[in-house]
Scaffold this active site. Structure first.
Site, PDB file in Angstrom:
ATOM      1  N   CYS A 130       0.822  -1.187   0.002  1.00 33.76           N
ATOM      2  CA  CYS A 130      -0.010   0.014   0.056  1.00 33.76           C
ATOM      3  C   CYS A 130       0.747   1.286  -0.029  1.00 33.76           C
ATOM      4  CB  CYS A 130      -0.938   0.160   1.105  1.00 33.76           C
ATOM      5  SG  CYS A 130      -2.215  -1.182   1.327  1.00 33.76           S
TER       6      CYS A 130
ATOM      7  N   GLN B 197      -9.836 -10.488 -11.780  1.00 34.31           N
ATOM      8  CA  GLN B 197      -9.682  -9.358 -11.035  1.00 34.31           C
ATOM      9  C   GLN B 197      -9.252  -9.521  -9.478  1.00 34.31           C
ATOM     10  OE1 GLN B 197      -9.280  -6.395 -12.154  1.00 34.31           O
ATOM     11  NE2 GLN B 197     -10.296  -6.174 -14.173  1.00 34.31           N
TER      12      GLN B 197
ATOM     13  N   GLU C 126      -8.304 -12.843 -27.402  1.00 37.17           N
ATOM     14  CA  GLU C 126      -7.286 -13.079 -26.255  1.00 37.17           C
ATOM     15  C   GLU C 126      -5.994 -13.379 -26.708  1.00 37.17           C
ATOM     16  OE1 GLU C 126      -5.113 -12.935 -23.090  1.00 37.17           O
ATOM     17  OE2 GLU C 126      -7.046 -12.123 -23.259  1.00 37.17           O
TER      18      GLU C 126
ATOM     19  N   CYS D  64      -6.209  -0.073 -16.888  1.00 35.70           N
ATOM     20  CA  CYS D  64      -5.806  -0.225 -15.954  1.00 35.70           C
ATOM     21  C   CYS D  64      -4.454   0.934 -15.702  1.00 35.70           C
ATOM     22  CB  CYS D  64      -5.172  -1.484 -15.514  1.00 35.70           C
ATOM     23  SG  CYS D  64      -4.046  -2.458 -16.803  1.00 35.70           S
TER      24      CYS D  64
END
EC number: 2.1.1.190
Length: 452
Positions: free
Chosen positions: A81, A273, A323, A409
């Site tokens: 974090c 995810q 993909e 992202c």
């Protein structure tokens, strides 16, 4: 030591400042760890470059009203974090501002509408991750995330962004690994969490990467651990494809998208995810924004295991998923069959970083596209679309969609691709907004809507 007022935050959640020189002119930029915008701080530089400096905060004269006490005792050193010292509401506002700035300065555009941010729980949200293992010579074992600076492993006994049952097992894993004969040859521990059979229940799989064979005693220790703590353990002797269920010998994970009556089986090494709760909201939002009609044919590019493909198939006539990974393409096909959607979806494995106008034409006509690329973005795709518009080839133009939903992202590569689509390919940026998939980190997911 130098005193300065912090101007803003960068993408690494460092305070950005420009100290004044003796003549009152702003000098080179300084990035200050743990400093927040508006704060009056003193700093000491630990890395000096020609155009910038990296520094640590040594004294706080005036703190930001958004500063809070980090919940995690390992926050200052752990790299998991970077923003626990910032109020979660301010974190979200900062991410929205970063997206807007990237669109403005890199994409040279402003969205017609700013979407309301998508967010979820701030804690215990991380359902997938990779922990490193390090055996201190003649000492204890460390299991955790890398430290913020350098390659060392954080000495952590808990983690508040992990579900509590995974966090509680961190010291237990240290004990187990310390008993294994090749403890110095265990490289990493991945975990993935799926949904159990009962409503609200979870199933957890750990994948242990070992660089040398485990002996029989090691294997029995692992089996005992799995049984006692009610988790599944896979072993990975080589690359990702070598991972296999060990204790028990059969193991399956899945997550569900109830709004679309979809159950998505996956392997613990598959890309999924991290934040399942936010993913549910994201899928629902993306499909509403794309607005597929029952008669539509839709393309899902960078489709993965079918996270958007299969819900889309519940809403339209046909979906074509593309993909780049063979294993993920196979998983997507299996998932379509599992959900009895095999007749409404087609999949192909192709390199979407090498796209030409001819390749786009080969995909056929589809009124709407959903794009969900990795961090590198979809520059080749956007460029090929711009080439089609420039050429005026009517057959190829007919294959361009009227609407695109782009899930990103990386705000920088999104902004780059937005610039190509709007300036060269004839699209309008109808809307954009952030998705807080990773609270307390500087990682920014976003969603954008285009129309021709």
């Amino acid at each position: 030591m130098t005193r300065v007022v912090v101007e803003s935050l960068n993408l690494e959640a460092q305070g950005v400042a420009r100290p004044l020189d003796e003549s009152g002119v702003p000098g080179k930029v300084v990035f200050i760890d743990d400093a927040l915008p508006g704060e009056d701080v003193e700093f000491q530089s630990y890395k000096i470059k020609s155009k910038f400096e990296l520094a640590k905060l040594t004294h706080l004269y005036k703190s930001s009203p958004s500063r809070i006490t980090p919940q995690c005792p390992s926050f200052k050193e752990c790299g998991g974090c970077s923003m626990q010292h910032l109020d979660p509401r301010a974190q979200l506002a900062m991410k929205q501002r970063v997206l807007e700035d990237n669109l403005r300065y890199l994409g040279r555009i402003k969205p017609e509408v700013l979407l309301r941010p998508i967010s979820g729980p701030a804690w215990e949200y991380r359902y997938r991750g990779r922990l490193s293992i390090f055996k201190i010579p003649k000492g204890r074992v460390l299991v955790g995330f890398h430290q913020k600076k350098g390659s060392r492993i954080t000495d952590m006994l808990s983690c508040d962004i992990l579900p509590k049952h995974v966090s509680d097992l961190l010291p237990r894993w240290r004990d187990l690994i310390g008993q294994i004969s090749i403890s110095g040859k265990l490289a990493q521990l991945e975990f993935a969490i799926g949904e159990g059979d009962a409503v609200g229940s979870l199933k957890t799989v750990f994948v242990l990467r070992h660089l040398e064979p485990l002996n029989k005693n090691d294997q029995q220790l692992i089996k005992n651990f799995a049984e006692i703590h009610r988790v599944d353990i896979w072993l990975q002797p080589e690359g990702l494809d070598s991972a296999y269920p060990f204790a028990p010998p059969t193991s399956q994970l899945c997550y569900r998208l109830p709004e679309f009556d979809i159950e998505m089986p996956f392997k613990p090494t598959d890309f999924t995810q991290v934040n399942h709760q936010v993913n549910r909201v994201l899928v629902s939002k993306a499909i509403r924004l794309l607005d597929p009609k029952p008669e539509d044919r839709v393309l899902d590019l960078f489709c993965g295991i079918g996270n958007f493909t299969l819900p889309l198939a519940r809403r339209c006539a046909k979906v074509y998923g593309i993909e780049g990974s063979d294993s993920l393409t196979k998983r997507a096909k299996d998932n379509a069959i599992h959900n009895q959607l095999g007749d409404r979806v087609d999949f192909a494995c192709a390199n979407l970083f090498e796209v030409t106008p001819q390749i786009i034409q080969s995909w056929g006509q589809a009124s709407k596209w959903l794009i969900d690329p990795p961090r590198d973005g979809a520059m080749a795709l956007a460029t090929a679309m711009a080439e089609i518009v420039k050429s005026g080839n009517q057959d190829q133009l007919a294959c361009l969609p009227s609407r695109i939903v782009y899930v990103s992202c990386n705000p920088a590569t999104l902004a780059r691709d937005v610039g190509i689509l709007t300036a060269q390919a004839g699209y309008r940026l109808k809307a954009a907004g952030v998705v807080n998939m990773f609270p307390h980190t500087s990682h920014i997911e976003s969603i954008a809507v285009f129309e021709r």
